[in-house]
Design a protein around this motif. Sequence first.
Motif, PDB file in Angstrom:
ATOM      1  N   ALA A  47       0.854  -1.197   0.000  1.00 20.51           N
ATOM      2  CA  ALA A  47       0.000   0.000   0.000  1.00 20.51           C
ATOM      3  C   ALA A  47       0.885   1.239   0.000  1.00 20.51           C
ATOM      4  O   ALA A  47       1.971   1.231   0.568  1.00 20.51           O
ATOM      5  N   ILE A  48       0.387   2.290  -0.659  1.00 26.44           N
ATOM      6  CA  ILE A  48       1.091   3.575  -0.724  1.00 26.44           C
ATOM      7  C   ILE A  48       0.122   4.661  -0.288  1.00 26.44           C
ATOM      8  O   ILE A  48      -1.018   4.708  -0.759  1.00 26.44           O
ATOM      9  N   TYR A  49       0.589   5.540   0.602  1.00 26.52           N
ATOM     10  CA  TYR A  49      -0.230   6.669   1.046  1.00 26.52           C
ATOM     11  C   TYR A  49       0.650   7.917   1.040  1.00 26.52           C
ATOM     12  O   TYR A  49       1.675   7.959   1.725  1.00 26.52           O
ATOM     13  N   ILE A  50       0.283   8.900   0.252  1.00 27.78           N
ATOM     14  CA  ILE A  50       0.977  10.190   0.255  1.00 27.78           C
ATOM     15  C   ILE A  50      -0.007  11.194   0.840  1.00 27.78           C
ATOM     16  O   ILE A  50      -0.866  11.735   0.137  1.00 27.78           O
ATOM     17  N   GLY A  51       0.070  11.390   2.142  1.00 24.05           N
ATOM     18  CA  GLY A  51      -0.848  12.286   2.834  1.00 24.05           C
ATOM     19  C   GLY A  51      -0.321  12.639   4.203  1.00 24.05           C
ATOM     20  O   GLY A  51       0.765  12.217   4.594  1.00 24.05           O
ATOM     21  N   ASN A  52      -1.119  13.420   4.928  1.00 24.84           N
ATOM     22  CA  ASN A  52      -0.709  13.892   6.259  1.00 24.84           C
ATOM     23  C   ASN A  52      -0.991  12.863   7.337  1.00 24.84           C
ATOM     24  O   ASN A  52      -1.900  12.066   7.187  1.00 24.84           O
ATOM     25  N   PRO A  53      -0.242  12.821   8.422  1.00 28.39           N
ATOM     26  CA  PRO A  53       0.871  13.710   8.688  1.00 28.39           C
ATOM     27  C   PRO A  53       2.163  13.288   7.985  1.00 28.39           C
ATOM     28  O   PRO A  53       3.060  14.096   7.803  1.00 28.39           O
ATOM     29  N   HIS A  54       2.258  12.024   7.592  1.00 25.82           N
ATOM     30  CA  HIS A  54       3.441  11.521   6.892  1.00 25.82           C
ATOM     31  C   HIS A  54       3.007  10.586   5.781  1.00 25.82           C
ATOM     32  O   HIS A  54       2.036   9.849   5.936  1.00 25.82           O
ATOM     33  N   ALA A  55       3.763  10.583   4.705  1.00 24.50           N
ATOM     34  CA  ALA A  55       3.548   9.578   3.666  1.00 24.50           C
ATOM     35  C   ALA A  55       3.976   8.230   4.250  1.00 24.50           C
ATOM     36  O   ALA A  55       4.869   8.177   5.102  1.00 24.50           O
ATOM     37  N   THR A  56       3.318   7.156   3.812  1.00 21.48           N
ATOM     38  CA  THR A  56       3.666   5.829   4.320  1.00 21.48           C
ATOM     39  C   THR A  56       3.629   4.795   3.205  1.00 21.48           C
ATOM     40  O   THR A  56       2.941   4.965   2.197  1.00 21.48           O
ATOM     41  N   LEU A  57       4.376   3.749   3.434  1.00 23.51           N
ATOM     42  CA  LEU A  57       4.297   2.541   2.616  1.00 23.51           C
ATOM     43  C   LEU A  57       4.002   1.392   3.555  1.00 23.51           C
ATOM     44  O   LEU A  57       4.542   1.336   4.669  1.00 23.51           O
ATOM     45  N   ASP A  58       3.169   0.479   3.114  1.00 26.59           N
ATOM     46  CA  ASP A  58       3.045  -0.810   3.791  1.00 26.59           C
ATOM     47  C   ASP A  58       3.847  -1.776   2.950  1.00 26.59           C
ATOM     48  O   ASP A  58       3.737  -1.783   1.712  1.00 26.59           O
ATOM     49  N   VAL A  59       4.676  -2.562   3.621  1.00 28.45           N
ATOM     50  CA  VAL A  59       5.622  -3.431   2.929  1.00 28.45           C
ATOM     51  C   VAL A  59       5.531  -4.841   3.493  1.00 28.45           C
ATOM     52  O   VAL A  59       5.510  -5.032   4.711  1.00 28.45           O
ATOM     53  N   ASP A  60       5.499  -5.818   2.588  1.00 30.74           N
ATOM     54  CA  ASP A  60       5.573  -7.227   2.979  1.00 30.74           C
ATOM     55  C   ASP A  60       7.037  -7.633   2.876  1.00 30.74           C
ATOM     56  O   ASP A  60       7.598  -7.697   1.781  1.00 30.74           O
ATOM     57  N   ALA A  61       7.659  -7.872   4.023  1.00 30.15           N
ATOM     58  CA  ALA A  61       9.054  -8.288   4.076  1.00 30.15           C
ATOM     59  C   ALA A  61       9.109  -9.700   4.638  1.00 30.15           C
ATOM     60  O   ALA A  61       8.915  -9.904   5.837  1.00 30.15           O
ATOM     61  N   GLU A  62       9.290 -10.649   3.757  1.00 29.61           N
ATOM     62  CA  GLU A  62       9.362 -12.067   4.138  1.00 29.61           C
ATOM     63  C   GLU A  62       8.160 -12.497   4.974  1.00 29.61           C
ATOM     64  O   GLU A  62       8.279 -13.156   5.995  1.00 29.61           O
ATOM     65  N   GLY A  63       6.960 -12.075   4.531  1.00 33.43           N
ATOM     66  CA  GLY A  63       5.727 -12.491   5.186  1.00 33.43           C
ATOM     67  C   GLY A  63       5.323 -11.642   6.375  1.00 33.43           C
ATOM     68  O   GLY A  63       4.286 -11.889   6.982  1.00 33.43           O
ATOM     69  N   GLU A  64       6.126 -10.632   6.717  1.00 34.09           N
ATOM     70  CA  GLU A  64       5.777  -9.749   7.821  1.00 34.09           C
ATOM     71  C   GLU A  64       5.334  -8.397   7.266  1.00 34.09           C
ATOM     72  O   GLU A  64       5.974  -7.853   6.374  1.00 34.09           O
ATOM     73  N   ALA A  65       4.226  -7.880   7.814  1.00 39.16           N
ATOM     74  CA  ALA A  65       3.704  -6.591   7.371  1.00 39.16           C
ATOM     75  C   ALA A  65       4.391  -5.466   8.144  1.00 39.16           C
ATOM     76  O   ALA A  65       4.341  -5.431   9.374  1.00 39.16           O
ATOM     77  N   TRP A  66       5.042  -4.577   7.411  1.00 42.42           N
ATOM     78  CA  TRP A  66       5.754  -3.439   7.997  1.00 42.42           C
ATOM     79  C   TRP A  66       5.105  -2.141   7.566  1.00 42.42           C
ATOM     80  O   TRP A  66       4.629  -2.014   6.445  1.00 42.42           O
ATOM     81  N   ARG A  67       5.157  -1.145   8.437  1.00 41.65           N
ATOM     82  CA  ARG A  67       4.750   0.223   8.101  1.00 41.65           C
ATOM     83  C   ARG A  67       6.038   1.046   7.990  1.00 41.65           C
ATOM     84  O   ARG A  67       6.832   1.103   8.915  1.00 41.65           O
ATOM     85  N   VAL A  68       6.225   1.666   6.834  1.00 44.41           N
ATOM     86  CA  VAL A  68       7.376   2.527   6.586  1.00 44.41           C
ATOM     87  C   VAL A  68       6.872   3.963   6.511  1.00 44.41           C
ATOM     88  O   VAL A  68       6.124   4.311   5.601  1.00 44.41           O
ATOM     89  N   GLU A  69       7.251   4.763   7.503  1.00 48.99           N
ATOM     90  CA  GLU A  69       6.877   6.173   7.509  1.00 48.99           C
ATOM     91  C   GLU A  69       7.937   6.960   6.756  1.00 48.99           C
ATOM     92  O   GLU A  69       9.127   6.715   6.897  1.00 48.99           O
ATOM     93  N   MET A  70       7.479   7.921   5.977  1.00 50.08           N
ATOM     94  CA  MET A  70       8.385   8.812   5.264  1.00 50.08           C
ATOM     95  C   MET A  70       8.203  10.216   5.817  1.00 50.08           C
ATOM     96  O   MET A  70       7.679  10.396   6.910  1.00 50.08           O
ATOM     97  N   ALA A  71       8.617  11.204   5.071  1.00 46.83           N
ATOM     98  CA  ALA A  71       8.479  12.602   5.477  1.00 46.83           C
ATOM     99  C   ALA A  71       7.038  13.059   5.269  1.00 46.83           C
ATOM    100  O   ALA A  71       6.232  12.349   4.660  1.00 46.83           O
ATOM    101  N   PRO A  72       6.709  14.265   5.737  1.00 50.31           N
ATOM    102  CA  PRO A  72       5.410  14.832   5.387  1.00 50.31           C
ATOM    103  C   PRO A  72       5.271  14.891   3.863  1.00 50.31           C
ATOM    104  O   PRO A  72       6.279  14.886   3.142  1.00 50.31           O
ATOM    105  N   PRO A  73       4.040  14.932   3.349  1.00 47.55           N
ATOM    106  CA  PRO A  73       3.828  14.837   1.902  1.00 47.55           C
ATOM    107  C   PRO A  73       4.647  15.826   1.066  1.00 47.55           C
ATOM    108  O   PRO A  73       5.235  15.437   0.056  1.00 47.55           O
ATOM    109  N   SER A  74       4.707  17.086   1.478  1.00 41.94           N
ATOM    110  CA  SER A  74       5.429  18.067   0.655  1.00 41.94           C
ATOM    111  C   SER A  74       6.904  17.715   0.527  1.00 41.94           C
ATOM    112  O   SER A  74       7.485  17.821  -0.555  1.00 41.94           O
ATOM    113  N   ARG A  75       7.493  17.253   1.590  1.00 43.20           N
ATOM    114  CA  ARG A  75       8.914  16.889   1.565  1.00 43.20           C
ATOM    115  C   ARG A  75       9.133  15.590   0.788  1.00 43.20           C
ATOM    116  O   ARG A  75      10.110  15.449   0.059  1.00 43.20           O
TER     117      ARG A  75
END
Length: 129
Positions: A47-75
């Motif tokens: 999953a990909i989300y570019i929104g507030n407060p931070h953009a995020t990715l959901d990532v499947d890493a070897e069967g485990e669901a991870w949340r990857v937070e990025m910077a705020p959308p503008s950055r």
Amino acid sequence: MRSPFNGIRNVALTAAVILAAGTAAYAHHGWSRTQDGFFELKGKITAIYIGNPHATLDVDAEGEAWRVEMAPPSRTIAAGFTEEVAKVGDEVTAIGNRSVEASEKRMKAVRLIVGGKTYDVYPDRVPPA
């Protein structure tokens, strides 16, 4: 004559404002809730989300669901990472700092690599080469 309820109402209102501010500050925790040292996560984007407060990715890493937070959308967008440059199913490498809670599958990314392209969403925090 002033009603004693005015004072109680003011105290209650002040308490509510302080509580709301504290909740917002906790939700927007920055780097204080991450471990020192860099962590690398590789997997497939679910999953990909570019929104507030931070953009995020959901990532499947070897069967485990991870949340990857990025910077705020503008950055994040200024770094070149938009919803158009990646899609669900793409391989991603995220480099950043993992949550201080060992059981929590969450990290705050400073760099993403998708399709051979690098996106430094926090260029001032990128690890030295």
